[in-house]
Design an enzyme around this catalytic site. Structure first.
Site, mmCIF file in Angstrom:
data_model
loop_
_atom_site.group_PDB
_atom_site.id
_atom_site.type_symbol
_atom_site.label_atom_id
_atom_site.label_comp_id
_atom_site.label_asym_id
_atom_site.label_seq_id
_atom_site.Cartn_x
_atom_site.Cartn_y
_atom_site.Cartn_z
ATOM 1 N N THR A 42 0.532 -0.575 0.167
ATOM 2 C CA THR A 42 -0.325 0.484 0.268
ATOM 3 C C THR A 42 1.437 1.425 -0.324
ATOM 4 O O THR A 42 1.931 1.307 0.487
ATOM 5 C CB THR A 42 -0.661 0.116 1.724
ATOM 6 N N GLY A 43 0.238 2.391 -0.780
ATOM 7 C CA GLY A 43 1.098 3.477 -0.966
ATOM 8 C C GLY A 43 1.365 4.131 -2.103
ATOM 9 O O GLY A 43 0.950 3.332 -3.210
ATOM 10 N N SER A 44 2.042 5.188 -2.187
ATOM 11 C CA SER A 44 1.911 6.036 -3.454
ATOM 12 C C SER A 44 3.283 5.406 -4.279
ATOM 13 O O SER A 44 3.350 5.270 -6.197
ATOM 14 C CB SER A 44 2.526 7.280 -3.735
ATOM 15 N N ASP A 101 8.455 3.030 4.467
ATOM 16 C CA ASP A 101 8.113 4.835 5.008
ATOM 17 C C ASP A 101 10.469 5.530 5.082
ATOM 18 O O ASP A 101 10.571 6.086 5.024
ATOM 19 C CB ASP A 101 8.026 5.547 5.713
ATOM 20 N N LYS A 111 7.364 1.198 8.416
ATOM 21 C CA LYS A 111 6.336 1.740 7.675
ATOM 22 C C LYS A 111 5.236 2.093 8.777
ATOM 23 O O LYS A 111 4.748 1.627 9.679
ATOM 24 C CB LYS A 111 5.963 0.380 6.891
ATOM 25 N N GLU A 120 0.454 -5.232 6.078
ATOM 26 C CA GLU A 120 1.244 -5.288 5.691
ATOM 27 C C GLU A 120 2.240 -6.463 6.482
ATOM 28 O O GLU A 120 3.415 -7.121 5.733
ATOM 29 C CB GLU A 120 1.779 -3.382 5.338
#
EC number: 5.3.1.6
Length: 269
Positions: A42-44, A101, A111, A120
């Site tokens: 999940t994420g950009s 992150d 994260k 996750e």
């Protein structure tokens, strides 16, 4: 044997930041093989991975079963034509690809900036291998500059937060500020209906110790430290190039060695 070419998917007009994310996602997709059971992060940056995989599914005949780590990733994957299943459906995963992150030289991670670190971590530890996709800005010498998310149950959350703050007095960190994550004027809630306390620590001297300590506190569901879970990071750059950091390959060990075994793998048998 079918050959898959992620490079066929080549979006235009990307900013340098988006190009770096896309480059890492594209390189990681080369690790995906026909018939894999795949964990989707999940994420950009994971967004671009799903885009690339969707192209490979539609245009190149890639067949995979994917377990997304959030509802928004699941929605995107279905829209791309990817076969979305649950972890219960497949039991175990061949590979999970996700963002981070922060990551340190040992490939320990922080994260949870997107609030999905519980799912996750479940998905990553139920996989033979975890690959992180990232840009160079996430690479740090010591974890802690990015706030550490701690997912907690809503019941008695103030008491849980107090216990977390007290426990930080006994560990080596650079700061000890905590905040309740908000979504506008309301507390942010995860896909599991929980709250998140973000710990602003500046520096984490011992990630393993901190992770174990946090998870012993009543009311804590999971924290965003991923220790000894990831062994490969793909870094994308604004010019579209990429580099791979692989702890197993760099150590000269094979994937069959004890050093690369996932300690949770026995539950798949």
């Amino acid at each position: 044997m079918t050959t898959f070419n992620p490079a066929e998917f080549a979006p235009t007009g990307l900013t340098p930041v988006e190009m770096a994310k896309f480059a890492s996602a594209r390189r990681a997709s080369y690790f995906v093989e026909q018939g894999m059971r795949l964990g989707l992060g999940t994420g950009s940056t994971a967004f671009w991975l799903v885009r690339v995989l969707g192209h490979m599914v539609r245009e190149q005949g890639l067949q995979i079963r994917a377990v997304p780590t959030s509802e928004r990733t699941a929605e995107q994957a279905r829209a791309e034509g990817i076969d979305v299943v649950t972890l219960q459906d497949v039991g175990w995963l061949d590979l999970t690809i996700d963002g981070a992150d922060e990551f340190d030289p040992a490939l320990n991670l922080i994260k949870g900036g997107g609030g999905a670190h519980l799912r996750e971590k479940i998905v990553a530890t139920a996989s033979d291998r975890m690959i992180v996709i990232s840009d160079a800005s996430k690479q740090v010498d010591t974890l802690g500059a990015f706030p550490l998310p701690v997912e907690i149950v809503p019941f008695g959350w103030q008491a849980t937060r107090h216990l977390i703050e007290e426990s930080l007095l006994g560990v080596d960190v650079g700061a000890r500020k905590s905040t309740l994550r908000m979504n506008g004027t309301q507390p942010y809630t995860t896909d599991e209906g929980n709250l998140i306390i973000d710990l602003h620590l500046s520096r984490i001297a011992n990630a393993r110790q901190l992770s174990l300590m946090l998870n012993q506190i009543a009311g804590v569901v999971e924290n965003g430290l991923f220790v000894d879970i990831c062994d490969t990071v793909v870094i994308g750059h604004p010019d579209g190039s990429d580099e791979v950091i692989d702890l197993v390959a760099d150590s000269g060990l094979t994937d069959d060695s004890d050093a690369s075994d996932n300690i949770f793998k026995d539950i798949a048998d």
